[in-house]
Write an enzyme that holds these catalytic residues in place. Sequence first.
Site, PDB file in Angstrom:
ATOM      1  N   CYS A   1       0.859  -1.188   0.000  1.00 46.85           N
ATOM      2  CA  CYS A   1       0.000   0.000   0.000  1.00 46.85           C
ATOM      3  C   CYS A   1       0.897   1.240   0.000  1.00 46.85           C
ATOM      4  O   CYS A   1       2.116   1.155   0.184  1.00 46.85           O
ATOM      5  CB  CYS A   1      -0.887  -0.011   1.241  1.00 46.85           C
ATOM      6  SG  CYS A   1       0.064   0.017   2.762  1.00 46.85           S
TER       7      CYS A   1
ATOM      8  N   GLU B   1      -0.435   0.541  16.114  1.00 47.72           N
ATOM      9  CA  GLU B   1      -1.106   1.742  15.591  1.00 47.72           C
ATOM     10  C   GLU B   1      -2.085   2.304  16.630  1.00 47.72           C
ATOM     11  O   GLU B   1      -2.163   3.520  16.840  1.00 47.72           O
ATOM     12  CB  GLU B   1      -1.851   1.417  14.291  1.00 47.72           C
ATOM     13  CG  GLU B   1      -2.515   2.665  13.706  1.00 47.72           C
ATOM     14  CD  GLU B   1      -3.433   2.375  12.525  1.00 47.72           C
ATOM     15  OE1 GLU B   1      -3.081   1.541  11.679  1.00 47.72           O
ATOM     16  OE2 GLU B   1      -4.499   3.002  12.462  1.00 47.72           O
TER      17      GLU B   1
ATOM     18  N   SER C   1       1.704  -5.769   2.622  1.00 46.91           N
ATOM     19  CA  SER C   1       3.107  -5.738   3.027  1.00 46.91           C
ATOM     20  C   SER C   1       3.954  -6.653   2.137  1.00 46.91           C
ATOM     21  O   SER C   1       5.017  -7.117   2.551  1.00 46.91           O
ATOM     22  CB  SER C   1       3.220  -6.167   4.496  1.00 46.91           C
ATOM     23  OG  SER C   1       2.454  -7.331   4.719  1.00 46.91           O
TER      24      SER C   1
HETATM   25  S1  SF4 Z   1       0.036   1.991   5.958  1.00 45.66           S
HETATM   26 FE1  SF4 Z   1      -2.013   1.524   6.704  1.00 45.66          FE
HETATM   27  S2  SF4 Z   1      -3.100   3.463   6.583  1.00 45.66           S
HETATM   28 FE2  SF4 Z   1      -1.289   3.685   5.328  1.00 45.66          FE
HETATM   29  S3  SF4 Z   1      -1.922   3.171   3.245  1.00 45.66           S
HETATM   30 FE3  SF4 Z   1      -1.157   1.289   4.205  1.00 45.66          FE
HETATM   31  S4  SF4 Z   1      -2.963   0.272   5.070  1.00 45.66           S
HETATM   32 FE4  SF4 Z   1      -3.505   2.413   4.655  1.00 45.66          FE
END
Ligand code: SF4
Length: 279
Positions: A12, A124, A259
């Site tokens: 992501c 988090e 990830s």
């Molecule tokens: S780190 Fe978490 S909040 Fe940021 S883009 Fe990835 S899933 Fe979304």
Amino acid sequence: MRVVVAKHAGVCYGVERALKLAGQAAEGGGTVRTLGPLIHNPQAVAALEDAGVRVASSLDDVAEGTLVIRSHGVDPAVITAAEERGLDVVDATCPFVRAAHRCAGELRDAGYAVVIVGEADHPEVEGILAHAGGEAHIVQRAADLPARIKRRVGVVVQTTQPPAVLAEVVAALLPRVNELRVCNTICSATEQRQASAAELADEVDVIIVVGGHNSGNTTRLAEICAARNPRTHHVETAEELDERWFDGASVVGVTAGASTPDEQIRGVIETVESLTGDE
Ligand code: SF4
């Protein structure tokens, strides 16, 4: 045989940004440490180690150099303490997590009772709690709400929570309060990956989910796929693929957790194609 990759798959925005910032810190030379593994993916953590970026389990393990804060974010006291001991801090907190921090702080300052929808022991959520001044009700479902709560309530959400959970908590709070303010800090990355994986699992003969066996979001993708397609396999690397999984298959789907770096996804696709004779 065809290989089809899910529309939304792999790292992501926040994780990609954290990897880039850590890589840039390593290029600067000197000691570089991340506070906890930067990403739940053993191969990516090993690659970072090769580039000189090691994992520290606590601030006490870092005497000098650069400290990288991962995308989950931290208690701001950690950053202050790191700066006080002379470390260069690279804050790779995802901007979406930062938005949750801001909301928690604003709700606290405005006098709301803060409700955090999320997992109490997730790093988090620990960071969000700290931004709420250390006082908040952490709930994973409506049933976790306390019996007594102030009449002015503010809600903030761990970025990876399902929207249905937030909706359930908000619906349960509404009749109990005079004022309810909701910061919807859910990030769409998780939901998009889950929806794309479910869609793909329905369309293919076999589906391969790529990502760390220690990655919560990848494991969840594998569960979603397995519920729809019994020929689901969760692999960390291409070496785990087994030729027999593809017997009689004409379409193979590939998806990956937030990830999972692109190289790992590519490696799996190439191996699937070679095992099944595709070019
Ligand atoms: S780190 Fe978490 S909040 Fe940021 S883009 Fe990835 S899933 Fe979304």
